[in-house]
Structure formats: structure tokens, C-alpha cells
Scaffold this motif. Structure first.
Motif, PDB file in Angstrom:
ATOM      1  N   GLN B  56       0.833  -1.194   0.000  1.00  0.00           N
ATOM      2  CA  GLN B  56       0.000   0.000   0.000  1.00  0.00           C
ATOM      3  C   GLN B  56       0.873   1.252   0.000  1.00  0.00           C
ATOM      4  OE1 GLN B  56      -2.737  -0.492   3.208  1.00  0.00           O
ATOM      5  NE2 GLN B  56      -3.663   1.509   2.844  1.00  0.00           N
ATOM      6  N   GLN B  57       1.910   1.228   0.834  1.00  0.00           N
ATOM      7  CA  GLN B  57       2.784   2.385   0.934  1.00  0.00           C
ATOM      8  C   GLN B  57       3.550   2.617  -0.362  1.00  0.00           C
ATOM      9  OE1 GLN B  57       5.123   3.012   4.266  1.00  0.00           O
ATOM     10  NE2 GLN B  57       3.440   2.712   5.697  1.00  0.00           N
ATOM     11  N   PHE B  58       4.001   1.513  -0.964  1.00  0.00           N
ATOM     12  CA  PHE B  58       4.741   1.654  -2.207  1.00  0.00           C
ATOM     13  C   PHE B  58       3.834   2.151  -3.326  1.00  0.00           C
ATOM     14  CE2 PHE B  58       8.041  -0.702  -0.137  1.00  0.00           C
ATOM     15  CZ  PHE B  58       9.180  -0.251  -0.745  1.00  0.00           C
ATOM     16  N   ASP B  59       2.576   1.730  -3.266  1.00  0.00           N
ATOM     17  CA  ASP B  59       1.631   2.182  -4.275  1.00  0.00           C
ATOM     18  C   ASP B  59       1.527   3.698  -4.261  1.00  0.00           C
ATOM     19  OD1 ASP B  59       1.155  -0.257  -5.243  1.00  0.00           O
ATOM     20  OD2 ASP B  59      -0.782  -0.556  -4.255  1.00  0.00           O
ATOM     21  N   GLY B  60       1.526   4.270  -3.065  1.00  0.00           N
ATOM     22  CA  GLY B  60       1.434   5.715  -2.925  1.00  0.00           C
ATOM     23  C   GLY B  60       2.665   6.415  -3.456  1.00  0.00           C
ATOM     24  N   MET B  61       3.753   5.693  -3.490  1.00  0.00           N
ATOM     25  CA  MET B  61       5.024   6.317  -3.831  1.00  0.00           C
ATOM     26  C   MET B  61       5.165   6.562  -5.329  1.00  0.00           C
ATOM     27  SD  MET B  61       8.568   4.816  -2.647  1.00  0.00           S
ATOM     28  CE  MET B  61       8.927   5.255  -0.991  1.00  0.00           C
ATOM     29  N   GLY B  62       4.438   5.785  -6.120  1.00  0.00           N
ATOM     30  CA  GLY B  62       4.588   5.929  -7.565  1.00  0.00           C
ATOM     31  C   GLY B  62       5.742   5.081  -8.039  1.00  0.00           C
ATOM     32  N   THR B  63       5.523   4.394  -9.129  1.00  0.00           N
ATOM     33  CA  THR B  63       6.517   3.425  -9.547  1.00  0.00           C
ATOM     34  C   THR B  63       7.608   4.039 -10.404  1.00  0.00           C
ATOM     35  OG1 THR B  63       5.033   2.886 -11.321  1.00  0.00           O
ATOM     36  CG2 THR B  63       5.039   1.415  -9.427  1.00  0.00           C
ATOM     37  N   ASN B  64       7.401   5.268 -10.870  1.00  0.00           N
ATOM     38  CA  ASN B  64       8.414   5.858 -11.740  1.00  0.00           C
ATOM     39  C   ASN B  64       9.364   6.789 -10.979  1.00  0.00           C
ATOM     40  OD1 ASN B  64       6.295   7.484 -11.256  1.00  0.00           O
ATOM     41  ND2 ASN B  64       6.206   8.392 -13.298  1.00  0.00           N
ATOM     42  N   VAL B  65       9.496   6.500  -9.693  1.00  0.00           N
ATOM     43  CA  VAL B  65      10.409   7.304  -8.872  1.00  0.00           C
ATOM     44  C   VAL B  65      11.721   6.546  -8.686  1.00  0.00           C
ATOM     45  CG1 VAL B  65      10.775   8.268  -6.568  1.00  0.00           C
ATOM     46  CG2 VAL B  65       8.552   8.508  -7.691  1.00  0.00           C
ATOM     47  N   ILE B  66      12.819   7.301  -8.805  1.00  0.00           N
ATOM     48  CA  ILE B  66      14.153   6.713  -8.624  1.00  0.00           C
ATOM     49  C   ILE B  66      14.821   7.362  -7.425  1.00  0.00           C
ATOM     50  CG2 ILE B  66      16.491   6.779  -9.593  1.00  0.00           C
ATOM     51  CD1 ILE B  66      15.456   6.173 -12.245  1.00  0.00           C
ATOM     52  N   ASN B  67      15.477   6.534  -6.620  1.00  0.00           N
ATOM     53  CA  ASN B  67      16.273   7.067  -5.513  1.00  0.00           C
ATOM     54  C   ASN B  67      17.739   6.800  -5.775  1.00  0.00           C
ATOM     55  OD1 ASN B  67      14.319   8.074  -3.543  1.00  0.00           O
ATOM     56  ND2 ASN B  67      13.614   5.950  -3.536  1.00  0.00           N
ATOM     57  N   VAL B  68      18.550   7.828  -5.602  1.00  0.00           N
ATOM     58  CA  VAL B  68      19.990   7.642  -5.736  1.00  0.00           C
ATOM     59  C   VAL B  68      20.607   7.887  -4.363  1.00  0.00           C
ATOM     60  CG1 VAL B  68      22.058   8.257  -7.036  1.00  0.00           C
ATOM     61  CG2 VAL B  68      19.800   8.575  -8.070  1.00  0.00           C
ATOM     62  N   GLU B  69      21.359   6.901  -3.887  1.00  0.00           N
ATOM     63  CA  GLU B  69      21.991   7.032  -2.574  1.00  0.00           C
ATOM     64  C   GLU B  69      23.454   6.693  -2.690  1.00  0.00           C
ATOM     65  OE1 GLU B  69      20.050   4.789   0.556  1.00  0.00           O
ATOM     66  OE2 GLU B  69      18.103   5.383  -0.280  1.00  0.00           O
ATOM     67  N   SER B  70      24.233   7.204  -1.749  1.00  0.00           N
ATOM     68  CA  SER B  70      25.655   6.853  -1.751  1.00  0.00           C
ATOM     69  C   SER B  70      25.802   5.419  -1.267  1.00  0.00           C
ATOM     70  CB  SER B  70      26.423   7.793  -0.823  1.00  0.00           C
ATOM     71  OG  SER B  70      26.010   7.579   0.502  1.00  0.00           O
ATOM     72  N   TYR B  71      26.844   4.780  -1.746  1.00  0.00           N
ATOM     73  CA  TYR B  71      27.090   3.401  -1.340  1.00  0.00           C
ATOM     74  C   TYR B  71      28.593   3.193  -1.244  1.00  0.00           C
ATOM     75  CZ  TYR B  71      27.736  -1.603  -1.698  1.00  0.00           C
ATOM     76  OH  TYR B  71      28.145  -2.885  -1.488  1.00  0.00           O
ATOM     77  N   THR B  72      29.070   2.781  -0.092  1.00  0.00           N
ATOM     78  CA  THR B  72      30.493   2.538   0.085  1.00  0.00           C
ATOM     79  C   THR B  72      30.764   1.054  -0.062  1.00  0.00           C
ATOM     80  OG1 THR B  72      30.343   4.226   1.772  1.00  0.00           O
ATOM     81  CG2 THR B  72      32.458   3.110   1.551  1.00  0.00           C
ATOM     82  N   PRO B  73      31.518   0.672  -1.098  1.00  0.00           N
ATOM     83  CA  PRO B  73      31.843  -0.751  -1.217  1.00  0.00           C
ATOM     84  C   PRO B  73      32.632  -1.217   0.001  1.00  0.00           C
ATOM     85  CG  PRO B  73      32.424   0.449  -3.212  1.00  0.00           C
ATOM     86  CD  PRO B  73      32.094   1.464  -2.181  1.00  0.00           C
ATOM     87  N   ARG B  74      32.540  -2.484   0.253  1.00  0.00           N
ATOM     88  CA  ARG B  74      33.115  -3.082   1.456  1.00  0.00           C
ATOM     89  C   ARG B  74      34.608  -2.786   1.615  1.00  0.00           C
ATOM     90  NH1 ARG B  74      32.892  -7.318   5.119  1.00  0.00           N
ATOM     91  NH2 ARG B  74      34.717  -8.645   4.936  1.00  0.00           N
ATOM     92  N   LYS B  75      35.325  -2.901   0.499  1.00  0.00           N
ATOM     93  CA  LYS B  75      36.780  -2.696   0.537  1.00  0.00           C
ATOM     94  C   LYS B  75      37.107  -1.297   1.063  1.00  0.00           C
ATOM     95  CE  LYS B  75      38.610  -2.651  -3.313  1.00  0.00           C
ATOM     96  NZ  LYS B  75      38.951  -2.807  -4.698  1.00  0.00           N
ATOM     97  N   GLU B  76      36.419  -0.310   0.488  1.00  0.00           N
ATOM     98  CA  GLU B  76      36.674   1.072   0.889  1.00  0.00           C
ATOM     99  C   GLU B  76      36.250   1.319   2.330  1.00  0.00           C
ATOM    100  OE1 GLU B  76      35.447   0.921  -2.652  1.00  0.00           O
ATOM    101  OE2 GLU B  76      37.624   0.817  -2.815  1.00  0.00           O
ATOM    102  N   ARG B  77      35.129   0.653   2.682  1.00  0.00           N
ATOM    103  CA  ARG B  77      34.613   0.856   4.029  1.00  0.00           C
ATOM    104  C   ARG B  77      35.648   0.417   5.048  1.00  0.00           C
ATOM    105  NH1 ARG B  77      28.779  -1.245   4.292  1.00  0.00           N
ATOM    106  NH2 ARG B  77      29.979  -3.009   3.562  1.00  0.00           N
ATOM    107  N   LEU B  78      36.347  -0.677   4.723  1.00  0.00           N
ATOM    108  CA  LEU B  78      37.377  -1.168   5.623  1.00  0.00           C
ATOM    109  C   LEU B  78      38.538  -0.186   5.728  1.00  0.00           C
ATOM    110  CD1 LEU B  78      37.408  -4.942   4.661  1.00  0.00           C
ATOM    111  CD2 LEU B  78      36.495  -3.900   6.744  1.00  0.00           C
ATOM    112  N   GLN B  79      38.731   0.585   4.655  1.00  0.00           N
ATOM    113  CA  GLN B  79      39.814   1.573   4.684  1.00  0.00           C
ATOM    114  C   GLN B  79      39.363   2.889   5.308  1.00  0.00           C
ATOM    115  OE1 GLN B  79      40.676   1.724   0.538  1.00  0.00           O
ATOM    116  NE2 GLN B  79      41.801  -0.218   0.548  1.00  0.00           N
ATOM    117  N   GLY B  80      38.122   2.936   5.747  1.00  0.00           N
ATOM    118  CA  GLY B  80      37.625   4.137   6.413  1.00  0.00           C
ATOM    119  C   GLY B  80      37.140   5.210   5.461  1.00  0.00           C
ATOM    120  N   VAL B  81      37.002   4.836   4.191  1.00  0.00           N
ATOM    121  CA  VAL B  81      36.507   5.815   3.225  1.00  0.00           C
ATOM    122  C   VAL B  81      34.988   5.757   3.202  1.00  0.00           C
ATOM    123  CG1 VAL B  81      36.567   6.520   0.806  1.00  0.00           C
ATOM    124  CG2 VAL B  81      38.575   5.454   1.857  1.00  0.00           C
ATOM    125  N   ARG B  82      34.332   6.906   3.127  1.00  0.00           N
ATOM    126  CA  ARG B  82      32.873   6.920   3.050  1.00  0.00           C
ATOM    127  C   ARG B  82      32.446   7.608   1.773  1.00  0.00           C
ATOM    128  NH1 ARG B  82      29.459   4.729   5.187  1.00  0.00           N
ATOM    129  NH2 ARG B  82      29.721   3.585   7.121  1.00  0.00           N
TER     130      ARG B  82
END
Ligand SMILES: Nc1ncnc2c1ncn2[C@@H]1O[C@H](COP(=O)(O)OP(=O)(O)OP(=O)(O)O)[C@@H](O)[C@H]1O
Ligand SMILES: [Mg+2]
Lengths: 244, 411
Positions: B56-82
Motif C-alpha cells: 500500500q505504501q509503495f503504491d502511494g510512492m509511484g513506480t516511476n520514482v528513482i532514488n539515488v543514494e551513496s554506497y560505500t563498497p566493502r573494501k573502501e569501508r574497511l579503509q575508512g573511506v565513506r
């Protein structure tokens, strides 16, 4: 008076294997039982009386010989047909009553009618009638351990009779009962005999054997004697009304 | 046929008789089934209620919406990079990617620097800094007052839209519109109250404060740029893949990622999230199904065990019944019906307990209310009956095959 044969036994044997040794509980029994026979089976303990009764009641099968019940060779029947014979032709009464412990007197008497496919209403009616016949109309809802020994045996008799069997088999029916209760039960048997029922009664008691019209004696699995009792049966209708 | 019906009827009568004659034992016997069915119903009811709510909640959101978020790959995360998405990234997407609209930057703050105070009351709530387009993108409407507009954002006005929970948390009485609350020590004027959304996973979705994006950035100070989420709407759904590729290329260039390097961001559509969610629900259900299957198996073995004991215990009775004319089939049917009856009873108790537990869990955790789908009911009863049949057959056959004379002699 022409006698109608119900049961024919020819060369009946029951053999048990005990370890490496064989043992004949019954050996070469030839016997005819007629309509409205009132027969006692006597003999010492271990002579094969119960073994014979179990064979007659189709609870067990002979190892040799021929058993014809109303002209049908029992050996040819399958399990289901044997169950049908036990249900329709045989009324079995045991020394230890063998009532269903959790069922009331009425339910116990109704039980064999279930296997005959009789609907609840009619079943109840017939069971009530049978219980009334043995004088237990006011004990219908009692379970066996709320009944005296004599009452239990009368429930068992009602259960055996409710199907209107061709023969009534009683294996020491009064073996667990005191003498006055024994007289009640025997009076009931006398009455049934007068009404045309065929009865076979195993007994150790001389008095009981004397009431029957025919007495057979077994010894070590053999038929020793087959006598007709001359003793005229005591009129017992007064006893029935006195004790029931 | 009518004969069989009669026998089944009589068998059921006798089964009920013997089950209720040993009430407590019957209950213990079916405990495995009860627990198995109760757990499946509890879980299914919670998961179903939850998933209905999510959908129900997703229906309200509209299906043609895109979210872009930052993502730190595991390797970098271990090196303390964000990894981080910046305001620049937002501007790039907004002005360089064709076929998108309502591009919205969002920055979230919570924890110790996200304290809202009002007349001595304070509350730690999620602070969401976002643009006026947030409203169109998420189809949220203010319950009272208004949402902030472009000029609020442009001129960094200190205005706020409150989630309905804040009202009670800060004990705001009377009309909240026009009153002031302090966020990180700065005063904001309340211009609107958002619609109530309720709880999800015990998490209060109404415990937030929305501020204009530019105002929030200023509030956070210039020391370090915040990591933002960029949401946008695709004008033409068929263009989804092109748009995603475009954004990807743009961000990779912007972030100066070398050819072999992993993306330091994630592009997700609402549909994708729904799919992921469905997959999670699906595999959870599968795993649970396995566990429940095993517990029902154990329950079935318990039934078989007790039935075998009961056959032995009732050997004499069976002998008596046979002496009275019961056929093998009569006895077989009697014990089979007893096993099935027992299992169905267990299934019914399990169903009731499971639904009760499900409702309780929902109430305690603030999950959406439990619903038991019909298929789950049918399945549990079918399964229970099946268990009764499968595990009842051996004891029933044992009873049916007893020799009458041996059974009568049994002490
Ligand atoms: N299942 C069996 N296996 C081996 N021997 C058996 C079996 N049943 C009975 N017998 C033997 O067969 C013989 C006859 O037994 P049966 O029970 O017929 O005697 P009975 O005449 O009824 O004795 P009682 O008067 O004590 O009841 C006995 O010696 C008994 O030990
Ligand atoms: Mg005997």
C-alpha cells in the motif's frame, strides 16, 4: 421330531506349536449341534473347552477338520465374512464379561449393531429392549465399573442377544459370579432356551450342567461323551421373576 | 458408498468419544501439531499484514520514482573511506539529465544533534531537509497548514512541517501553525502538519520534522558537506534504463571513478524495492515453511507414537470389537479417523493460538494488524489431516491386523 442341524464338526483339531514340540488342544472332534440345543461342555481344566468355543465362535480357526455353520464351510471364508458371521450368527459370552470399559451399558449393547450398519435410532431402541429383557432398564447409562458382576454379565448377555444370533456361546459365564447370581443367570438361559434359542455353555459346575439338556465331556482334546440329560429341567420362571 | 459414509460417521463418533475421554493426553499428543500450526499462522498473519501494508505504501510512492543514494563498497569501508552524494551531484542530475522532473535532494539528521525543543519539552526526532518538490514526489499532503515552497527554500526561510507525532511529543497545545520550535538551537516557524502514516516495524513514521533543504544545509554548517539522497521522477517510464545509465555515467565522471572501480552510489526504483521486499518475504516464508514442516513432522511422529501406545493399551477392546463382528476395515477406519480427528483438532487449536499470537505481536510491536489468508487456513487443515493420515496408518493397520483371539487374551 426332526432336528435341524446348525453346526457340523468333522475331525476338528487344533494344534499348537510350543517351541519344538507340537500339542493338540483339540483332536478329532466330531459333533453336531441342533437348533434349540441347550448343551453343556464339561471337562477338566485344559481339556480344550475354551479352544472349542473359540472355534465355534469363529474367533479362531481349526488346524484341521471341517466346520460347517448353517451349511457353510467356515474354512472357505475370508476375514470380512468371518467378522460377519461373528456379528450375525454368534453371540459370545465370556467368563470375564469383556465389556468395553469406557462405554455405558447401552453403548456396549449397541456396539455389535454398529457393525451391522443399523442406524442410531433403531440401534438404541433394540439395545434398550435387550437390556430390558435382562432386567437392566434402569442401568443403561452405567459404565461397567459402576455395575455388579451379575449386572455386567447380564449386559454382556444383552449384547450377545441383541443381534438375534443363531447360537449363544457362553464360556463359563458364571465362573466369576456368586451362587445366587449364578442362579439368576442360569434362569435367564433356561428362559432363552424355552424361547427357542440355541445355547452352548461351558461350565465346571455340576448343577449347571444338569440344567442343560445335553452334556458333552472333553478330555485332553478328545470328545469323551455326549449324553442327553434325563433330568427334567426345574421350572425356573419363578426364579426369573424372583431374582431379576 | 452409503455404507462407507455410515462407517465414517460411526468412526468419527467413536473417535470423538475416545479423544475426549483422554482429554489431557490428547492435548499433549497434538501439541506438536498445535505448535507447528500456531507458528505458521502467527508468522503468516504478521507477514501478510505487513506486506499488505508495505504494498500500500509503495503504491502511494509511484513506480516511476528513482532514488539515488551513496554506497560505500566493502573494501573502501574497511579503509575508512565513506562515499557521499553532494549538492553538486544533485545539480548535475537536475540540469544535465533529460526526461526527469521533481529532482529532490534530501538530507537526514538524527541522533544527538537532532533535538527539537518547544517550551522546555524536547524530542529527538528525524530531521529531514528537503526541497519543495519532495511533496509532489512522495505525494504527501499537509493535514493542516501548507508545505514549503520554492521561495522558502531559495531564501532559506526558517519554516518547518511537523510529523504528527512531534505534536504530542513536544506537548504542543492549540493551533501549532505559526508557533515556533527550536531545531539545534535555531528557531523555526511551524507552517504545516503532515498526514499521519502510523508505525512500521515499531518505528514511528510520524516522528520527523521537514525543513527546507537550503536552510538545513546552513544549519549543518559549512565544515563538511552532508551526504544526500537524490530522488527524482521519470517522465516516460519506458526511458527508465536510459535515465539510469545517464545518471550512472554522470556520477561516475563527477566522482572521478576509474574504469574498473565499483560505483560509489546506488540507483533504486520503488519497483525494485518492492521486488526486493517480495523476495525477502518469499525466502522468509520458504525458510519458515521448512521449519514448520519439520515441526509438523515431529508432531506427526508424536501422534504415531501415542497412537501405537494407545493401540497396545486398547488391544483387549479391539479383541472385543472383533468378537462382536468388527471387520479389519472397521478397526482400520476407526483408528485412522481418530488420528485425523486428533490432528484436525490440533490444527484448529493451533489456528486460534496462532492468530492470537499474531495479533498480539502486531499490537506489541506496532506492526500492521495481522490477517490470516484463507489459503493458510486451508493449508494448515489440509496438512494436519495429511499428517493424521500418514502417521495414523501404521498404528491403525497394527490394530486392524490383530488376531481376535490373541487380542482377547491380551493382559
Ligand atoms: N495359544 C495357545 N498356545 C499354546 N497352547 C494353548 C493356547 N491356547 C490354549 N492352549 C492350550 O490348549 C489346552 C486347552 O486350553 P483351553 O483353554 O481350551 O482349556 P479349557 O478346557 O478351557 O480349560 P479351563 O477349564 O481351565 O478354562 C491347554 O492345555 C492350553 O494350555
Ligand atoms: Mg476355558
Amino acid at each position: 421330531m426332526s432336528k435341524q442341524t446348525i453346526i457340523e464338526l468333522r475331525g476338528i483339531a487344533k494344534h499348537y506349536m510350543m517351541g519344538s514340540e507340537g500339542f493338540y488342544a483339540l483332536d478329532g472332534i466330531d459333533l453336531d449341534i441342533y437348533l434349540n440345543d441347550y448343551m453343556a461342555v464339561v471337562g477338566s481344566s485344559g481339556s480344550g473347552k475354551s479352544t472349542l468355543m473359540n472355534l465355534l465362535g469363529c474367533l479362531d480357526l481349526p488346524t484341521a477338520g471341517e466346520y460347517k455353520l448353517k451349511g457353510t464351510d467356515v474354512a472357505t471364508l475370508d476375514e470380512t465374512s468371518l467378522a460377519g458371521i461373528r456379528n450375525r450368527e454368534i453371540g459370545f459370552i465370556f467368563q470375564n464379561f469383556n465389556l468395553l470399559p469406557r462405554a455405558t451399558a447401552l453403548q456396549n449393547v449397541m456396539q455389535p449393531l454398529i457393525y451391522r450398519g443399523i442406524a442410531l435410532v433403531e440401534r438404541k431402541q433394540r439395545a434398550q429392549d435387550a437390556l430390558a429383557m435382562v432386567g437392566l432398564q434402569d442401568r443403561m447409562t452405567h459404565v461397567p465399573n459402576q455395575l455388579s458382576g451379575g449386572q455386567r454379565q447380564r449386559v454382556a448377555i444383552a449384547r450377545a442377544l441383541v443381534t438375534e444370533p443363531a447360537i449363544l456361546l457362553a464360556d463359563e459365564p458364571t465362573g466369576n459370579l456368586d451362587s445366587s447370581t449364578t442362579i439368576e443367570i442360569m434362569a435367564l438361559f433356561d428362559q432363552l432356551h424355552r424361547d427357542g434359542q440355541t445355547l452352548i455353555v461351558v461350565t465346571h459346575e455340576q448343577e449347571i450342567a444338569e440344567r442343560c439338556h445335553r452334556v458333552i465331556t472333553l478330555k485332553d482334546g478328545h470328545l469323551m461323551s455326549d449324553q442327553v440329560n434325563n433330568v427334567s429341567v426345574k421350572q425356573s420362571s419363578s426364579e426369573v421373576s424372583a431374582h431379576v | 458408498m452409503s455404507n462407507l459414509k455410515f462407517k465414517v460417521m460411526e468412526g468419527t463418533r467413536s473417535a470423538a468419544h475416545s479423544i475426549f475421554a483422554h482429554g489431557f493426553r490428547s492435548f499433549l499428543t497434538t501439541l506438536g501439531i498445535i505448535i507447528g500450526v500456531a507458528s505458521v499462522i502467527a508468522v503468516v498473519s504478521v507477514v501478510q499484514g505487513f506486506s499488505a501494508n508495505i504494498t500500500q505504501q509503495f503504491d502511494g510512492m509511484g513506480t516511476n520514482v528513482i532514488n539515488v543514494e551513496s554506497y560505500t563498497p566493502r573494501k573502501e569501508r574497511l579503509q575508512g573511506v565513506r562515499a557521499k552524494l553532494t549538492y553538486d551531484d544533485y545539480l548535475e542530475i537536475k540540469y544535465r539529465v533529460p526526461g526527469v522532473s521533481n529532482v529532490t535532494p534530501t538530507v537526514r539528521m538524527w541522533g544527538s544533534n537532532a533535538v527539537i525543543t518547544y517550551r522546555g519539552q524536547s524530542s529527538s526526532s528525524m530531521i529531514v531537509g528537503t526541497a519543495s518538490t519532495y511533496q509532489k514526489l512522495n505525494t504527501v499532503y499537509p493535514e493542516r497548514g501548507r508545505f514549503f515552497n520554492l521561495s522558502d527554500d531559495k531564501s532559506r526561510r526558517r519554516v518547518a512541517v511537523l510529523g504528527p507525532s512531534i505534536m504530542s511529543k513536544l506537548d504542543i497545545k492549540g493551533d501549532p501553525i505559526g508557533q515556533h520550535v527550536a531545531v539545534s538551537g535555531e528557531w523555526f516557524k511551524v507552517i504545516g502538519i503532515a498526514e499521519k502514516r502510523g508505525k512500521l516495524f515499531g518505528f514511528d513514521q510520524d516522528d520527523f520534522i521537514l525543513l527546507p533543504f537550503s536552510t538545513t544545509r546552513a544549519l549543518l554548517g559549512g565544515a563538511e558537506e552532508p551526504d544526500i539522497t537524490i530522488s527524482l521522477q521519470i517522465d516516460e517510464p519506458s526511458q527508465l534504463e536510459q535515465v539510469k545509465q545517464h545518471i550512472k555515467n554522470l556520477l561516475r565522471r563527477n566522482h572521478k571513478l576509474s574504469k574498473g572501480a565499483d560505483d560509489d552510489f546506488e540507483i533504486a526504483t520503488a519497483d525494485q524495492m518492492l521486488d526486493t521486499f517480495d523476495a525477502i518475504i518469499g525466502s522468509t516464508t520458504l525458510v519458515l515453511g521448512g521449519i514448520v514442516g519439520i515441526s509438523l513432522l515431529v508432531g506427526g511422529i508424536g501422534i504415531m507414537n501415542i497412537m501405537l501406545v494407545s493401540v497396545t493399551e486398547r488391544t483387549r477392546e479391539i479383541g472385543i470389537q472383533k468378537a462382536l463382528g468388527a471387520t479389519r476395515f472397521d478397526i482400520l477406519l476407526q483408528f485412522l479417523i481418530e488420528a485425523v480427528f486428533l490432528c484436525l483438532l490440533g490444527g484448529l487449536i493451533g489456528l486460534i493460538l496462532g492468530f492470537g499470537a499474531g495479533s498480539l505481536i502486531s499490537n506489541l510491536t506496532g506492526l500492521p494488524s495481522a490477517t490470516v489468508p484463507v489459503w493458510a487456513i486451508v493449508l494448515s487443515f489440509g496438512f494436519s489431516a495429511g499428517i493424521g493420515l500418514i502417521f495414523g496408518i501404521i498404528p491403525a493397520a497394527k490394530a486392524a491386523n490383530l488376531d481376535p483371539i490373541d487380542a482377547l487374551r491380551y493382559e
